[in-house]
Write a protein that holds these residues in place. Structure first.
Motif, PDB file in Angstrom:
ATOM      1  N   GLN A 111       0.829  -1.206   0.000  1.00 25.73           N
ATOM      2  CA  GLN A 111       0.000   0.000   0.000  1.00 25.73           C
ATOM      3  C   GLN A 111       0.862   1.254   0.000  1.00 25.73           C
ATOM      4  OE1 GLN A 111      -0.995   2.636   2.100  1.00 25.73           O
ATOM      5  NE2 GLN A 111      -3.012   3.091   1.243  1.00 25.73           N
ATOM      6  N   ILE A 112       1.884   1.279   0.819  1.00 23.16           N
ATOM      7  CA  ILE A 112       2.756   2.449   0.893  1.00 23.16           C
ATOM      8  C   ILE A 112       3.589   2.587  -0.384  1.00 23.16           C
ATOM      9  CG2 ILE A 112       4.665   3.511   2.168  1.00 23.16           C
ATOM     10  CD1 ILE A 112       3.563   2.042   4.669  1.00 23.16           C
ATOM     11  N   GLY A 113       4.054   1.469  -0.918  1.00 24.51           N
ATOM     12  CA  GLY A 113       4.817   1.511  -2.157  1.00 24.51           C
ATOM     13  C   GLY A 113       4.022   2.084  -3.311  1.00 24.51           C
ATOM     14  N   LEU A 114       2.734   1.819  -3.318  1.00 21.79           N
ATOM     15  CA  LEU A 114       1.879   2.329  -4.389  1.00 21.79           C
ATOM     16  C   LEU A 114       1.785   3.853  -4.396  1.00 21.79           C
ATOM     17  CD1 LEU A 114      -0.998  -0.309  -4.312  1.00 21.79           C
ATOM     18  CD2 LEU A 114       0.453   0.211  -6.289  1.00 21.79           C
ATOM     19  N   TYR A 115       2.010   4.488  -3.255  1.00 18.49           N
ATOM     20  CA  TYR A 115       2.026   5.952  -3.241  1.00 18.49           C
ATOM     21  C   TYR A 115       3.178   6.487  -4.095  1.00 18.49           C
ATOM     22  CZ  TYR A 115      -1.595   6.598   0.297  1.00 18.49           C
ATOM     23  OH  TYR A 115      -2.802   6.641   0.954  1.00 18.49           O
ATOM     24  N   GLY A 116       4.296   5.780  -4.089  1.00 21.55           N
ATOM     25  CA  GLY A 116       5.415   6.183  -4.937  1.00 21.55           C
ATOM     26  C   GLY A 116       5.079   6.068  -6.401  1.00 21.55           C
ATOM     27  N   LEU A 117       4.455   4.947  -6.785  1.00 20.86           N
ATOM     28  CA  LEU A 117       4.069   4.755  -8.182  1.00 20.86           C
ATOM     29  C   LEU A 117       3.046   5.800  -8.605  1.00 20.86           C
ATOM     30  CD1 LEU A 117       4.178   3.062 -10.777  1.00 20.86           C
ATOM     31  CD2 LEU A 117       2.378   1.601  -9.801  1.00 20.86           C
ATOM     32  N   PHE A 118       2.047   6.033  -7.751  1.00 17.67           N
ATOM     33  CA  PHE A 118       1.027   7.021  -8.084  1.00 17.67           C
ATOM     34  C   PHE A 118       1.638   8.407  -8.275  1.00 17.67           C
ATOM     35  CE2 PHE A 118      -1.959  10.369  -7.039  1.00 17.67           C
ATOM     36  CZ  PHE A 118      -3.070  10.031  -7.805  1.00 17.67           C
ATOM     37  N   GLY A 119       2.475   8.813  -7.331  1.00 18.71           N
ATOM     38  CA  GLY A 119       3.086  10.136  -7.418  1.00 18.71           C
ATOM     39  C   GLY A 119       3.904  10.317  -8.678  1.00 18.71           C
ATOM     40  N   ALA A 120       4.641   9.272  -9.070  1.00 14.08           N
ATOM     41  CA  ALA A 120       5.513   9.357 -10.248  1.00 14.08           C
ATOM     42  C   ALA A 120       4.713   9.472 -11.542  1.00 14.08           C
ATOM     43  CB  ALA A 120       6.430   8.137 -10.296  1.00 14.08           C
ATOM     44  N   ILE A 121       3.703   8.615 -11.718  1.00 12.73           N
ATOM     45  CA  ILE A 121       2.965   8.644 -12.981  1.00 12.73           C
ATOM     46  C   ILE A 121       2.059   9.881 -13.055  1.00 12.73           C
ATOM     47  CG2 ILE A 121       3.080   6.162 -13.305  1.00 12.73           C
ATOM     48  CD1 ILE A 121       0.242   5.902 -12.320  1.00 12.73           C
ATOM     49  N   MET A 122       1.567  10.332 -11.902  1.00  9.06           N
ATOM     50  CA  MET A 122       0.754  11.553 -11.894  1.00  9.06           C
ATOM     51  C   MET A 122       1.618  12.769 -12.233  1.00  9.06           C
ATOM     52  SD  MET A 122      -2.381  12.455 -11.458  1.00  9.06           S
ATOM     53  CE  MET A 122      -3.412  13.868 -11.060  1.00  9.06           C
ATOM     54  N   LEU A 134       5.209  19.509 -10.427  1.00  6.82           N
ATOM     55  CA  LEU A 134       5.240  19.390  -8.971  1.00  6.82           C
ATOM     56  C   LEU A 134       5.974  18.114  -8.601  1.00  6.82           C
ATOM     57  CD1 LEU A 134       1.540  20.312  -8.074  1.00  6.82           C
ATOM     58  CD2 LEU A 134       3.551  21.775  -7.808  1.00  6.82           C
ATOM     59  N   ASP A 135       6.597  18.089  -7.447  1.00  9.81           N
ATOM     60  CA  ASP A 135       7.283  16.890  -6.985  1.00  9.81           C
ATOM     61  C   ASP A 135       6.290  15.734  -6.828  1.00  9.81           C
ATOM     62  OD1 ASP A 135       9.786  18.055  -6.879  1.00  9.81           O
ATOM     63  OD2 ASP A 135       9.521  18.772  -4.824  1.00  9.81           O
ATOM     64  N   TRP A 136       6.791  14.524  -6.991  1.00  9.03           N
ATOM     65  CA  TRP A 136       5.928  13.343  -6.929  1.00  9.03           C
ATOM     66  C   TRP A 136       5.204  13.227  -5.598  1.00  9.03           C
ATOM     67  CZ3 TRP A 136       6.366   9.597  -3.221  1.00  9.03           C
ATOM     68  CH2 TRP A 136       7.582   9.513  -2.517  1.00  9.03           C
ATOM     69  N   TRP A 137       5.869  13.640  -4.514  1.00  9.65           N
ATOM     70  CA  TRP A 137       5.265  13.466  -3.193  1.00  9.65           C
ATOM     71  C   TRP A 137       4.071  14.391  -2.975  1.00  9.65           C
ATOM     72  CZ3 TRP A 137       5.244  17.814  -0.220  1.00  9.65           C
ATOM     73  CH2 TRP A 137       6.222  18.788  -0.473  1.00  9.65           C
ATOM     74  N   VAL A 138       3.976  15.474  -3.731  1.00  7.02           N
ATOM     75  CA  VAL A 138       2.805  16.345  -3.631  1.00  7.02           C
ATOM     76  C   VAL A 138       1.566  15.603  -4.129  1.00  7.02           C
ATOM     77  CG1 VAL A 138       1.746  18.500  -4.404  1.00  7.02           C
ATOM     78  CG2 VAL A 138       4.207  18.420  -3.908  1.00  7.02           C
ATOM     79  N   TRP A 139       1.716  14.930  -5.271  1.00  7.02           N
ATOM     80  CA  TRP A 139       0.610  14.148  -5.805  1.00  7.02           C
ATOM     81  C   TRP A 139       0.294  12.964  -4.888  1.00  7.02           C
ATOM     82  CZ3 TRP A 139      -1.814  16.942  -9.048  1.00  7.02           C
ATOM     83  CH2 TRP A 139      -1.124  17.811  -9.912  1.00  7.02           C
TER      84      TRP A 139
END
Length: 502
Positions: A111-122, A134-139
């Motif tokens: 679940q936590i790893g998916l936040y990285g994937l989401f932030g990057a592709i967004m 914007l930085d990936w962590w904002v998304w």
């Protein structure tokens, strides 16, 4: 019941979910469009195995054997702790606590790893389409807020959101499949991509590693067993449907990719373009609008998986808190929605701390955060299924019932052997899931995380047995109303313990 307007000890709300709802949760957890765009392309790039599509069918067959015993036991054990309760009733209370620790480590990791994937592709999508950088962590933070809010709302609302997202992304995958077969490389459809002789060649271990990761989440139906309308049948049905659908759908789509590129070019195309193999084909043959919609659905598929795993972790924490294995406050539910609000909030806090720590340390959101944690999760889930399959054998030993010998003993025993083999293949090929320049020690450290969690859980179970025997006796024995039903939920080990402590 508590007088607090937000917190309650009334338990989860029963009867809100049916078979279709559970299928949405389980299939959404594996995120079909994410599997195609990310998992399948990476699998071809890393393994070079042109018969890899059959790996999904092979693993689905193994999981179907596992599901036979799992489904049979689901008719007797309805507990939000899912595998925790299964293992406790089949292998003993301390084993159940160990299983819960493995589950929490694995599901939190993915679940936590998916936040990285989401932030990057967004980030990439918004930069390309809107010029917004914007930085990936904002998304990731925006997604975190969305998931956190849904996590404390009614579970049937969550299921409705997942249903819409899942149907749309499956349509996008089907469009790609149609495009691939309508425009095959060389002008003709080849079956080399589904040839057994190619599958069992070079790179087979890497193929299994990636296919295992793609199935993560299919087994999560039992987590919602206290909230379904018919726990004796719904979990079993949903599990079989999820295994069959994902196995065949992923295999067909992986084959479609080799048809589009040509089997001999699948590795090179996947290495050079990654997800672009899929979205580039949609852009070229279906139009830019369809490609853009598919890109958006790629993003929402990750969001759907985030929500599914978040709900799973929250319910594990709820079950452990309700039974006092973990602090009692984790057993609190929302008096308004019936959601496990304490577990949901704890999961949200843990997630944001971890992914922001990766962001502040400058780690890559995909290569590091997503790949590391999803690989660790895959090991944890296979270990959990192996223990559960063995627990089914223990649960039915000496117990009467209408189940056949195949359901009670043969299938779960065979499933235990097959899953052990899969686990060993995954461990020995774990480096296939990591980038080539990843530190060598991580090959052992990452898969060790769920194993160490299990050992710590086992030790905690032993401590509970000696220091808090009342708590220990009730581990895995609570039904959806918090009541003990000796004829339904007890196990031989529990009966022996109770007799010796009267």
């Amino acid at each position: 019941m508590s007088s607090d307007p937000f917190f309650s000890d009334g338990g989860l709300r029963r009867g809100r979910l049916g078979t279709a709802h559970l299928v949405f949760f389980t299939v959404a957890a594996s995120a079909p469009l994410t599997v195609l765009g990310g998992g399948v392309t990476t699998m071809y790039a890393v393994s070079g195995n042109i018969g890899a599509a059959l790996g999904y069918v092979l693993l689905a067959a193994v999981l179907a054997v596992f599901a036979t015993g799992y489904a049979a036991m689901s008719r007797y054990v309805a507990n939000a702790g899912a595998f925790y309760a299964y293992i406790a009733n089949g292998l003993g209370r301390a084993g159940g606590v160990a299983g819960s620790a493995v589950a929490l480590a694995a599901y939190n990791a993915i679940q936590i790893g998916l936040y990285g994937l989401f932030g990057a592709i967004m980030k990439d999508f918004m930069t390309a389409k809107a010029g917004l950088t914007l930085d990936w962590w904002v998304w990731a933070l925006l997604a975190w807020v969305f998931i956190g809010v849904l996590g404390v709302l009614r579970i049937d609302l969550n299921a409705s959101v997942l249903a819409v997202l899942l149907v749309l992304e499956c349509v996008a995958v089907l469009i790609f499949d149609l495009v691939a077969f309508a425009h095959p490389a060389g002008g003709s459809v080849t079956t080399a991509g589904i040839s057994p002789t190619h599958l069992f060649g070079a790179g087979f271990g890497a193929v299994l590693a990636f296919t295992i990761a793609s199935f993560t989440g299919f087994e999560s139906g039992a987590i919602y067993s206290e909230e379904v309308k018919d726990p004796r049948r719904t979990v079993a049905r949903a599990t079989y449907i999820a295994v069959a659908f994902t196995g065949l759908f992923y295999a067909f789509s992986a084959w479609a990719l080799t048809v589009l590129t040509g089997p001999e070019n699948a590795q090179q195309a996947s290495t050079e373009a990654g997800p672009g193999v899929v979205f580039g084909a949609l852009d070229q043959y279906a139009g830019t609008v369809i490609a853009d919609i598919a890109n958006v659905l790629f993003i929402t598929s990750v969001l759907a998986a985030l929500l599914s795993f978040h709900n799973g972790v929250a319910r594990y924490l709820f079950a452990l808190g309700r039974e006092n294995v973990l602090p009692r406050f984790l057993g609190a539910t929302s008096s308004r929605s019936g959601a496990p609000i304490a577990g949901s909030l704890i999961q949200s806090v843990l997630a944001v701390v971890v992914f922001l720590a990766f962001a502040m340390s400058g780690r890559d959101p995909v290569i590091d955060l997503f790949t590391w944690l999803s690989g660790s999760a895959a090991v944890g889930v296979v270990l959990l299924m192996t223990l559960t399959s063995a627990a089914v054998v223990g649960f039915f030993r000496g117990r009467g019932g209408p189940e056949s010998a195949w359901q009670r003993a043969i299938a779960p025993a065979l499933g235990t052997v097959l899953l052990t083999a899969v686990l060993l293949v995954l461990l020995f090929n774990f480096d296939a899931l990591l980038a080539p320049d990843t530190a060598s020690y991580l090959k052992w450290l990452l898969p060790a995380i769920p194993v160490v969690a299990g050992v710590l859980g086992l030790l905690w179970g032993v401590v509970l047995r000696t220091s808090r025997p009342d708590t220990y006796r009730r581990i895995g024995q609570l039904d959806e109303e918090g009541l003990h039903e000796p004829g339904l939920h007890s196990a031989p080990e529990a009966d022996r313990w109770a007799t010796s402590h009267r």
